[in-house]
Design a protein around this motif. Sequence first.
Motif, mmCIF file in Angstrom:
data_model
loop_
_atom_site.group_PDB
_atom_site.id
_atom_site.type_symbol
_atom_site.label_atom_id
_atom_site.label_comp_id
_atom_site.label_asym_id
_atom_site.label_seq_id
_atom_site.Cartn_x
_atom_site.Cartn_y
_atom_site.Cartn_z
ATOM 1 N N SER A 64 -40.329 27.074 12.478
ATOM 2 C CA SER A 64 -39.464 28.217 12.821
ATOM 3 C C SER A 64 -39.972 29.455 12.093
ATOM 4 O O SER A 64 -40.282 29.401 10.906
ATOM 5 C CB SER A 64 -38.017 27.949 12.411
ATOM 6 O OG SER A 64 -37.446 26.927 13.185
ATOM 7 N N THR A 65 -40.036 30.568 12.803
ATOM 8 C CA THR A 65 -40.542 31.801 12.205
ATOM 9 C C THR A 65 -39.432 32.539 11.453
ATOM 10 O O THR A 65 -38.241 32.348 11.722
ATOM 11 C CB THR A 65 -41.109 32.751 13.269
ATOM 12 O OG1 THR A 65 -40.030 33.167 14.130
ATOM 13 C CG2 THR A 65 -42.213 32.086 14.079
ATOM 14 N N GLN A 66 -39.852 33.394 10.534
ATOM 15 C CA GLN A 66 -38.915 34.226 9.782
ATOM 16 C C GLN A 66 -38.067 35.059 10.739
ATOM 17 O O GLN A 66 -36.853 35.170 10.575
ATOM 18 C CB GLN A 66 -39.686 35.129 8.808
ATOM 19 C CG GLN A 66 -38.822 36.079 8.018
ATOM 20 C CD GLN A 66 -37.958 35.377 6.996
ATOM 21 O OE1 GLN A 66 -38.405 34.495 6.291
ATOM 22 N NE2 GLN A 66 -36.711 35.791 6.892
ATOM 23 N N GLU A 67 -38.692 35.624 11.754
ATOM 24 C CA GLU A 67 -37.980 36.468 12.718
ATOM 25 C C GLU A 67 -36.932 35.665 13.478
ATOM 26 O O GLU A 67 -35.810 36.127 13.682
ATOM 27 C CB GLU A 67 -38.966 37.115 13.700
ATOM 28 C CG GLU A 67 -39.934 38.091 13.056
ATOM 29 C CD GLU A 67 -41.103 37.407 12.334
ATOM 30 O OE1 GLU A 67 -41.430 36.231 12.630
ATOM 31 O OE2 GLU A 67 -41.678 38.029 11.431
ATOM 32 N N ALA A 68 -37.295 34.445 13.902
ATOM 33 C CA ALA A 68 -36.349 33.605 14.644
ATOM 34 C C ALA A 68 -35.167 33.206 13.769
ATOM 35 O O ALA A 68 -34.023 33.165 14.233
ATOM 36 C CB ALA A 68 -37.060 32.363 15.183
#
Length: 133
Positions: A64-68
């Motif tokens: 999972s990305t920081q943005e997500a």
Amino acid sequence: MKKITVFILLLFLLVGCSQSNVQHNKDLEDSIYSIVDDKNKSEISMKSLTTFDWDKAFLFTPYSTQEAIEEELGTDFKDPSNISMRDDIYLLVFLDGDKVVQYVEIERRGSDFSIRQKGHLTPSNDVISIERH
């Protein structure tokens, strides 16, 4: 001398506004592992394991990305686990109101975890499913 005093005060203010009050709850991790290690159990009820106030919890999958994460939470949260580069953990983040209050890193231990199509957990809808390999 005044400039140094102002600088120090601003530094304390910035540090005080950081996520330092967000607790990595290792006791909760241990409780989760005791359930995961019991091959007869297929669900984790988070409300029964938590001892702090929360009204939502989000489960983030490996990579999972920081943005997500921030988009899903609806608030700023610097991911301390670096999950965007990891496939060995899930990240469970608890909110009380609009503030992140605690998080746990759940090692996979030969399992995957899901909250199905719920989007997030609540104290009244708090079940994480365990899917073993």
